[in-house]
Design a protein around this motif. Structure first.
Motif, mmCIF file in Angstrom:
data_model
loop_
_atom_site.group_PDB
_atom_site.id
_atom_site.type_symbol
_atom_site.label_atom_id
_atom_site.label_comp_id
_atom_site.label_asym_id
_atom_site.label_seq_id
_atom_site.Cartn_x
_atom_site.Cartn_y
_atom_site.Cartn_z
ATOM 1 N N GLU A 134 -12.120 1.301 -6.611
ATOM 2 C CA GLU A 134 -10.803 1.845 -7.178
ATOM 3 C C GLU A 134 -10.717 1.197 -8.625
ATOM 4 O O GLU A 134 -10.356 2.115 -9.641
ATOM 5 N N GLU A 164 0.798 -1.178 0.088
ATOM 6 C CA GLU A 164 -0.046 0.049 0.135
ATOM 7 C C GLU A 164 0.845 1.099 0.143
ATOM 8 O O GLU A 164 0.505 2.017 -0.683
ATOM 9 N N GLN A 216 -11.579 -2.177 -3.466
ATOM 10 C CA GLN A 216 -11.019 -2.461 -4.818
ATOM 11 C C GLN A 216 -12.025 -2.343 -5.867
ATOM 12 O O GLN A 216 -11.606 -1.815 -6.886
ATOM 13 N N HIS A 229 -4.935 3.226 3.583
ATOM 14 C CA HIS A 229 -5.007 1.955 3.433
ATOM 15 C C HIS A 229 -3.884 1.215 4.338
ATOM 16 O O HIS A 229 -4.248 0.093 4.903
ATOM 17 N N GLU A 287 -3.875 5.692 -0.379
ATOM 18 C CA GLU A 287 -3.095 4.763 0.009
ATOM 19 C C GLU A 287 -2.394 4.407 1.160
ATOM 20 O O GLU A 287 -2.036 3.492 1.872
#
Ligand code: FE2
Length: 166
Positions: free
Chosen positions: A129, A16, A126, A52, A49
């Motif tokens: 994303e 990440e 995801q 995350h 990110e």
């Protein structure tokens, strides 16, 4: 917590951070071309990110798993076009999805329900994303250069929404 899963989560949390750097390099590609909306959008992608990775750290902390921070390879800094940046991003996210799915497989194999539940957030993230980049690619293909300016203005409105640490 199972050592194999702790190791796998550590690997992902470092990936990440690596992802954050991938987008940081892209952010600067746009900054150099005065596309400030895209620059903003990728700056937020960078922050996402990092968050995350922090969420994974928070989870390991709660479960008593040792956090191990590693280094990683250099991100790509050279791109030929906006579309190339977006296609590289989509491919990167597909790789992240593959890795998250593997983590989920491991958690389920180990009957670690808490980890599977925790990882479900990433599975859902995801989907978003990949959808984000798919849409951006479609939009850039549609608008070409004439509309790039308008799209850039729209991307300028993206704001960072912090996620809960755990
Ligand atoms: Fe991520």
């Amino acid at each position: 917590m199972n050592k194999k899963l702790v190791d796998a989560i550590n690997k992902q949390l470092n990936f990440e951070f690596e992802s954050a750097h991938v987008y940081l390099a892209m952010q600067n590609f746009f900054a150099e071309r005065s596309l400030s909306g895209f620059e903003n959008w990728f700056a937020i992608q960078y922050k996402e990110e990092i968050s995350h990775a922090e969420k994974f750290m928070g989870y390991l902390k709660t479960r008593g798993g040792k956090i191990v921070i590693t280094g990683f390879g250099n991100p790509e800094n050279e791109f030929k076009s906006v579309l190339e940046v977006l296609e590289t991003s989509l491919n990167h996210e597909k790789e992240v999805t593959r890795r998250i799915n593997e983590l989920m497989d491991l958690a389920m194999e180990l009957n670690d329900h808490a980890s599977a539940n925790f990882l479900q957030w990433y599975v859902d993230e995801q989907v978003e994303e990949e959808d984000n980049f798919n849409k951006l690619i479609d939009q850039v293909k549609l608008v070409k250069d004439a509309g790039l300016y308008m799209l850039d203005k729209e991307l300028a409105s993206r704001v960072f929404v912090p996620i809960p640490k755990k």
